[in-house]
Write an enzyme that holds these catalytic residues in place. Sequence first.
Site, short mmCIF file in Angstrom:
data_model
loop_
_atom_site.label_atom_id
_atom_site.label_comp_id
_atom_site.label_asym_id
_atom_site.label_seq_id
_atom_site.Cartn_x
_atom_site.Cartn_y
_atom_site.Cartn_z
N ARG A 112 105.21 45.92 -24.89
CA ARG A 112 104.29 46.24 -25.99
C ARG A 112 103.54 47.53 -25.71
O ARG A 112 103.35 47.90 -24.54
CB ARG A 112 103.31 45.09 -26.25
CG ARG A 112 102.38 44.71 -25.09
CD ARG A 112 101.17 45.58 -24.93
NE ARG A 112 100.17 45.02 -24.04
CZ ARG A 112 99.27 45.74 -23.40
NH1 ARG A 112 99.26 47.05 -23.50
NH2 ARG A 112 98.36 45.16 -22.62
N GLU A 211 92.93 43.06 -29.84
CA GLU A 211 92.19 43.91 -28.89
C GLU A 211 92.31 45.39 -29.28
O GLU A 211 91.38 46.17 -29.09
CB GLU A 211 92.71 43.67 -27.47
CG GLU A 211 91.91 44.43 -26.43
CD GLU A 211 92.27 44.05 -25.00
OE1 GLU A 211 92.33 42.84 -24.68
OE2 GLU A 211 92.50 44.96 -24.19
N ARG A 215 99.22 46.28 -31.82
CA ARG A 215 100.01 46.03 -30.61
C ARG A 215 101.43 45.96 -31.12
O ARG A 215 101.77 45.05 -31.89
CB ARG A 215 99.61 44.70 -29.94
CG ARG A 215 98.30 44.76 -29.17
CD ARG A 215 98.51 45.42 -27.81
NE ARG A 215 97.26 45.82 -27.19
CZ ARG A 215 96.59 45.11 -26.29
NH1 ARG A 215 97.03 43.93 -25.93
NH2 ARG A 215 95.49 45.58 -25.75
N CYS A 257 90.44 48.91 -24.14
CA CYS A 257 90.26 48.57 -22.73
C CYS A 257 90.84 49.70 -21.88
O CYS A 257 91.97 50.15 -22.13
CB CYS A 257 90.97 47.26 -22.42
SG CYS A 257 90.91 46.82 -20.67
N THR A 259 92.28 49.75 -19.17
CA THR A 259 93.55 49.45 -18.48
C THR A 259 94.75 49.85 -19.33
O THR A 259 95.86 49.94 -18.82
CB THR A 259 93.70 47.94 -18.18
OG1 THR A 259 93.67 47.23 -19.42
CG2 THR A 259 92.63 47.45 -17.26
N ARG A 266 102.72 47.73 -21.72
CA ARG A 266 102.89 46.66 -20.73
C ARG A 266 104.29 46.10 -20.92
O ARG A 266 104.60 45.51 -21.96
CB ARG A 266 101.84 45.56 -20.92
CG ARG A 266 101.85 44.56 -19.76
CD ARG A 266 100.66 43.63 -19.79
NE ARG A 266 100.89 42.44 -20.59
CZ ARG A 266 101.47 41.32 -20.15
NH1 ARG A 266 101.90 41.24 -18.90
NH2 ARG A 266 101.63 40.29 -20.95
N ARG A 295 100.82 37.79 -14.12
CA ARG A 295 99.99 36.99 -15.04
C ARG A 295 100.60 35.60 -15.18
O ARG A 295 101.72 35.36 -14.76
CB ARG A 295 99.94 37.65 -16.43
CG ARG A 295 99.17 38.96 -16.45
CD ARG A 295 98.96 39.49 -17.87
NE ARG A 295 98.22 40.75 -17.83
CZ ARG A 295 97.83 41.44 -18.89
NH1 ARG A 295 98.11 41.00 -20.10
NH2 ARG A 295 97.16 42.57 -18.76
N GLU A 300 97.33 37.11 -20.16
CA GLU A 300 96.15 37.43 -19.36
C GLU A 300 95.21 36.23 -19.27
O GLU A 300 95.01 35.51 -20.26
CB GLU A 300 95.41 38.61 -20.01
CG GLU A 300 94.43 39.25 -19.07
CD GLU A 300 93.66 40.40 -19.71
OE1 GLU A 300 93.48 40.40 -20.94
OE2 GLU A 300 93.22 41.28 -18.94
#
Length: 342
Positions: A112, A211, A215, A257, A259, A266, A295, A300
Amino acid sequence: MEYPKFPKDCKSLLCKYLTEDVFNKLKERVTPNGYTLEMAINSGVKNPDSSIGIYAGDKESYEVFDLLFDPIIEEYHGFKKNDTHKSDFSSDKLDFDLLDKDGEFILSTRIRVGRNLLGYPLGTIISKKERDEVEERVKNALLKLGGSLKGEYYPLKGMSKEVQQKLIKDHFLFKEGDRFLEAAGLNREWPDGRGIFHNDEKTFLVWVNEEDELRIISMQKGGNIKEVFERLANAVEALESKMEFLKSEHLGYITSCPTNLGTAMRASVHIKLPKLSTNKALFKEITDRNHLQIRGTHGEHSKSEEGIFDISNARRLGISEVEAVSDLYNGVKELIEVETKL
Ligand code: ADP
Ligand code: IOM
């Protein structure tokens, strides 16, 4: 706001880098969209078990609160203030063999990327009107996709609980009520403006207003990482011709975020490694050396169930998409080789 008191055993990067001195230097600062330090750190203050604990409200947050974001970004991605980020999404550069030909270890592969629309603040402070507008624009763009990317948009509002729970259980949809996102302001007016788009096979999916505003996801059963990457690269290219995403020369794609900055990618496999996973030290040594994170089965902050681990690239900034997915490929190749020898 007073300097927050973190528990002694707090391990988040926020706890590590929010010294009293940094706090005092940043506490009065505000971004052009009205984002404050208090808003940025609320998730990590309320949830000391966060891994990072800080969120941005807009692109400017990364400059206004640089004293705090910079060391966190450097520790997480190994990316320094004067480094530059370069994108390379060319699937023809991937010289990957098919890992796990007999389907013994890898259950599924998912890649993603996060994206946010240019011209809007991030989800942490977006207004309801703006969020609804983002949903409408993204939905309209998605509904124009053709070929194997053609699909339908399903708003969360009005979706039956049975359908929602099944989509979550099958790893297609984001979960509800995440306390980390809640404290970051990302769950406001839930479920309005949120939804999921997917093609019939559920190999191409887009989460809207979780988030990040988008995505974009490619996934399928088995371990064909190159095929999953290729589908994602095509989808991202198709969407980039229909809308403009928030990015910067230095930080690549801007995400809520830190990260996820840079590639915002990811790339993960769901994998069973029955022998290696009992040798925690060796498992961690191999994943750390290959810049991978482990994970749980439901993403997460979840635990591993039935021996299934979610292994993905940890670094996303300062490396290209090709390098990010290569971290996954190389690491998983080694994990399978070691598992087979044990
Ligand atoms: P994100 O990947 O967007 O950061 P999460 O870690 O919460 O968010 O994962 C989202 C969902 O994707 C979860 O249900 C997780 O189990 C699922 N998922 C992640 N990787 C895979 C994979 N390789 N195969 C199937 N599902 C996956
Ligand atoms: N990406 C984000 N959900 N996460 C890193 C939260 C945290 O644990 O800090």
